[in-house]
Write a protein that holds these residues in place. Structure first.
Motif, PDB file in Angstrom:
ATOM      1  N   VAL A  39       0.400  -0.562   5.116  1.00 55.79           N
ATOM      2  CA  VAL A  39       0.051   0.855   5.228  1.00 55.79           C
ATOM      3  C   VAL A  39      -1.431   0.998   4.895  1.00 55.79           C
ATOM      4  O   VAL A  39      -1.889   0.558   3.833  1.00 55.79           O
ATOM      5  CB  VAL A  39       0.910   1.714   4.277  1.00 55.79           C
ATOM      6  N   ARG A  40      -2.178   1.620   5.815  1.00 58.71           N
ATOM      7  CA  ARG A  40      -3.627   1.764   5.644  1.00 58.71           C
ATOM      8  C   ARG A  40      -3.995   3.245   5.603  1.00 58.71           C
ATOM      9  O   ARG A  40      -3.679   4.004   6.512  1.00 58.71           O
ATOM     10  CB  ARG A  40      -4.365   1.069   6.787  1.00 58.71           C
ATOM     11  N   PHE A  41      -4.684   3.638   4.526  1.00 60.69           N
ATOM     12  CA  PHE A  41      -5.116   5.028   4.351  1.00 60.69           C
ATOM     13  C   PHE A  41      -6.622   5.192   4.554  1.00 60.69           C
ATOM     14  O   PHE A  41      -7.189   6.218   4.185  1.00 60.69           O
ATOM     15  CB  PHE A  41      -4.755   5.513   2.941  1.00 60.69           C
ATOM     16  N   ARG A  98      -3.439   8.983   7.668  1.00 61.58           N
ATOM     17  CA  ARG A  98      -4.543   9.754   7.099  1.00 61.58           C
ATOM     18  C   ARG A  98      -3.936  11.038   6.542  1.00 61.58           C
ATOM     19  O   ARG A  98      -3.781  12.037   7.241  1.00 61.58           O
ATOM     20  CB  ARG A  98      -5.605  10.066   8.159  1.00 61.58           C
ATOM     21  N   ASP A  99      -3.555  10.968   5.289  1.00 64.68           N
ATOM     22  CA  ASP A  99      -2.823  12.054   4.632  1.00 64.68           C
ATOM     23  C   ASP A  99      -3.215  11.990   3.163  1.00 64.68           C
ATOM     24  O   ASP A  99      -2.831  11.060   2.450  1.00 64.68           O
ATOM     25  CB  ASP A  99      -1.318  11.842   4.831  1.00 64.68           C
ATOM     26  N   ARG A 156      -1.890   9.456   0.249  1.00 62.75           N
ATOM     27  CA  ARG A 156      -2.817   8.488  -0.354  1.00 62.75           C
ATOM     28  C   ARG A 156      -2.819   8.614  -1.872  1.00 62.75           C
ATOM     29  O   ARG A 156      -2.867   7.608  -2.595  1.00 62.75           O
ATOM     30  CB  ARG A 156      -4.228   8.717   0.205  1.00 62.75           C
ATOM     31  N   ARG A 157      -2.744   9.830  -2.382  1.00 61.43           N
ATOM     32  CA  ARG A 157      -2.737  10.025  -3.832  1.00 61.43           C
ATOM     33  C   ARG A 157      -1.486   9.408  -4.461  1.00 61.43           C
ATOM     34  O   ARG A 157      -1.560   8.741  -5.495  1.00 61.43           O
ATOM     35  CB  ARG A 157      -2.815  11.520  -4.149  1.00 61.43           C
ATOM     36  N   ILE A 158      -0.340   9.593  -3.831  1.00 61.44           N
ATOM     37  CA  ILE A 158       0.905   9.043  -4.367  1.00 61.44           C
ATOM     38  C   ILE A 158       0.934   7.522  -4.212  1.00 61.44           C
ATOM     39  O   ILE A 158       1.434   6.805  -5.087  1.00 61.44           O
ATOM     40  CB  ILE A 158       2.126   9.670  -3.660  1.00 61.44           C
TER      41      ILE A 158
END
Length: 536
Positions: free
Chosen positions: A465-467, A492-493, A497-499
Motif C-alpha cells: 500500500v503506497r500513500f 491518496r487519502d 495515511r494517518r491511521i
C-alpha cells in the motif's frame, strides 16, 4: 505425489483450510472420519475477524444467508429463570445496525464485518457444499487418518474407511492436521497438552421447541444465562435451542432425564423434542507444539478452551488461513524454509492468549455463581431487593467475553521469523483493538474516501500500500526476482495515511503487516527474503 495437500478433519477448520487452499489453486484431499458433518451444535457465533476472513474468500454473505436473520440482535440476558425475572441485559446490535456503527466509527478500531450468530451445525454443511463445487477438492467423509510417515520429501498418509475397514495410502507434499481435540496427527507427532483438563462438568440438551412464550419471554436474545448454572442458546430464534447446565459434584450424568433437566432449569414444562443430549467437559489446554517438517496443525488439534468468548473455532479459522497461504507459497516455490516454522511462532502465542482469556471470562461467571442466593427466586420485597443487588453486580462485572476486541482482532506476531520487526510496540488492550500498522499486527480496517473498504482493495497475496508519489520499484523488483506475488495499491487519502502511519505498508495475504516504512528499505531483497521465509 497423489495430491499436493491432505487435510485431516472435516470440521469448520478443516473445511476452511481446504477452501483457502483451493482458492489459491492448490489441489486438496480432505478426510473426515465421521460419515457427515456434525450433529452437535458446538460453536454458535462467528466473530468479526472470522467474518473478515470469510469476506476475503468471497463467502461472507453466503454464510449470513443461512445464519440467524440479519435483523436479530445479539443480546445476552441474565435471568433468575425464564419463567421469573430478568436481572441484567447486555445489548448488542443486529448485523445491519452494527454495519452502521462500523461505518460511523471509521477510525481503524472496528472490524470490517459484524459478528454473526450461526451454529456449527449450519456452517459445516454450507462450507462442504461450497467445496463440492470446486474441481480442486476431493472430500471423503467416513475416512479416518490412521497415521503418516514424513520422509522429508513428502508425507505418506495411512487411511481407513470406517464403514468397511478398507485401508489405503495417499502421498502428499504437505499434511494439515485439523482433526480436533483427539487429533491423531498431534498424537503421532508426539505433542502433549499443557493446561487444565475437565474444568467443569456440563450436560447439554439440544432441542426443538416453538414455546417462544417461555423461551423468548423477555424478547429475542442470543444467550439467556441463569446464575443457578445454566445457559440457553437461541440457535435460530425460532425453534432450535441448546441448553448447557453445570452439573453439581458427584452428579450421575447417566441418570439425567434431558427433558426434566430443561424444565427445571428454565422454570416450567413446555413442548420439547430432544435432538441431542450428553454430558461434556471443557478444557483449557494448549499443545506444546504445532507441527514440524511437512506436517502442521490448526484448530482444536492445538488448542481447546471453555466456550466463554467463542474463541475456539474462531481462532481455528485464523489458524486455517495462516497455514493454508503458507502451504500454497511452499508449493508455488517461493516460500522459504522459515515459512512453515512461522506457523507455530505466530499462532501458538495466539492459542496461549485465548486460553488465558477464556479462563479470565470463566472467572467472571464463577464470581456471579458464588454470589447466588435462592432468595432471588422469591416474589417478596426481600426477593426484589436481592434481585436488584444481584443485577447490579452482574452489570458491574460486565460481559467482557463478548466485548474483547483485543483478543479477537489484535493478534500480534511478535516472535515471527517472517516479519520485519520494530521496537516501540503499541499498547495492547483486552477490550479494544488499538489500530496500528506495527509489523506483525492485523492491519486496520478503514473505509476510504470513495466508500470502499481498504481490505477489499488488497490483492490475493502480498499488497504494497503506497500513500505517496515516491517510487516503490525497488521492493517490487526484488519481489519479482524472487517470484513473490506483490500487488501495488495506490491510495491518496489523508485519513487513511494517518491511521496507516507510514507511506509504505506491506500487507500479507492474511491482512497482517509484514513491513512498513516512509521510504524504500536500504536492502529490498533482504525484506523480501524475510517475508517469504528465506532468512530469519
Amino acid at each position: 505425489m497423489d495430491v499436493p495437500v491432505i487435510v485431516a478433519g472435516g470440521g469448520p477448520v478443516g473445511l476452511t483450510t481446504a477452501f483457502e487452499l483451493q482458492s489459491r489453486g492448490v489441489r486438496t484431499l480432505l478426510l473426515e472420519r465421521n460419515p457427515s458433518t456434525t450433529r452437535h451444535p458446538k460453536m454458535d457465533v462467528t466473530n468479526g475477524r472470522s467474518m473478515e476472513l470469510f469476506r476475503r474468500m468471497g463467502i461472507a454473505e453466503k454464510i449470513r444467508d443461512v445464519a440467524v436473520p440479519r435483523g436479530n440482535p445479539m443480546d445476552v440476558s441474565w435471568v433468575t429463570r425464564l419463567n421469573e425475572w430478568e436481572l441484567a441485559r447486555f445489548r448488542y446490535p443486529d448485523v445491519e445496525s452494527w454495519r452502521e456503527e462500523i461505518r460511523a466509527n471509521n477510525d481503524g478500531s472496528q472490524p470490517l464485518e459484524p459478528y454473526m450468530r450461526l451454529s456449527q451445525v449450519v456452517l459445516e454443511p454450507l462450507l462442504r457444499g461450497l467445496l463440492e463445487e470446486s474441481p480442486l477438492v476431493e472430500m471423503r467423509f467416513g475416512w479416518a487418518v490412521e497415521g503418516f510417515d514424513d520422509d522429508g520429501e513428502g508425507v505418506t498418509v495411512h487411511l481407513r474407511e470406517v464403514a468397511t475397514g478398507r485401508t489405503e495410502r495417499q502421498r502428499c507434499a504437505l499434511l494439515a492436521g485439523c482433526d480436533g481435540g483427539g487429533s491423531i496427527i498431534r498424537e503421532k507427532l508426539g505433542y502433549a497438552w499443557d493446561g487444565q483438563y475437565n474444568v467443569a462438568r456440563f450436560f447439554m440438551v439440544h432441542f426443538r421447541s416453538e414455546a417462544r412464550d417461555l423461551l423468548q419471554r423477555f424478547g429475542i436474545a442470543w444467550h439467556y444465562q441463569s446464575p443457578a448454572g445454566s445457559t440457553l442458546i437461541a440457535q435460530d430464534d425460532a425453534e432450535i435451542w441448546t441448553l448447557h447446565c453445570m452439573l453439581p459434584e458427584g452428579a450421575d450424568a447417566a441418570a439425567i432425564d434431558p427433558r426434566q433437566l430443561a424444565f427445571d432449569a428454565l422454570g416450567r414444562e413446555f413442548p420439547i423434542e430432544v435432538i441431542q443430549a450428553n454430558p461434556w467437559s471443557p478444557h483449557l489446554v494448549l499443545a506444546n507444539g504445532y507441527g514440524r517438517g511437512r506436517v502442521w496443525m490448526a484448530g482444536d488439534a492445538v488448542h481447546q478452551v471453555i466456550p466463554t468468548g467463542g474463541y475456539g473455532m474462531n481462532t481455528g479459522i485464523g489458524d486455517a488461513v495462516d497455514l493454508a497461504w503458507k502451504y500454497a507459497a511452499i508449493l508455488q516455490g517461493w516460500g522459504g524454509p522459515a515459512l512453515l516454522d512461522s506457523i507455530e511462532a505466530e499462532r501458538r502465542p495466539v492459542g496461549r492468549a485465548i486460553v488465558d482469556a477464556s479462563r479470565l471470562h470463566m472467572g467472571v461467571r464463577l464470581k456471579i455463581a458464588q454470589a447466588y442466593a435462592p432468595i432471588i427466586h422469591d416474589d417478596t420485597p426481600e426477593g426484589a431487593a436481592a434481585r436488584d443487588a444481584y443485577g447490579a453486580l452482574i452489570a458491574e462485572l460486565g460481559n467482557a467475553e463478548n466485548e474483547s476486541r483485543g483478543i479477537e482482532l489484535d493478534h500480534r506476531y511478535r516472535q515471527s521469523p517472517i516479519v520485519c520487526h520494530e521496537c516501540d510496540e503499541p499498547e495492547w488492550r483486552l477490550r479494544d483493538y488499538v489500530p496500528s500498522t506495527w509489523p506483525g499486527m492485523r492491519a486496520p480496517h478503514l473505509f476510504l474516501e470513495d466508500g470502499s473498504a481498504i481490505f477489499d482493495r488488497l490483492g490475493p497475496w502480498f499488497t504494497l500500500v503506497r500513500f505517496t508519489d515516491a517510487s516503490a520499484q525497488p521492493l517490487l523488483d526484488a519481489a519479482r526476482e524472487r517470484g513473490v506475488p506483490v500487488d501495488l495499491l495506490d491510495i491518496r487519502d489523508a485519513h487513511a495515511r494517518r491511521i496507516y502511519e507510514r507511506d509504505f505498508v506491506l500487507i500479507r495475504p492474511d491482512q497482517h503487516v509484514a513491513w512498513r516504512g516512509d521510504a524504500m528499505p536500504e536492502d529490498p531483497m533482504a525484506v523480501i527474503d524475510r517475508i517469504r521465509g528465506a532468512r530469519s
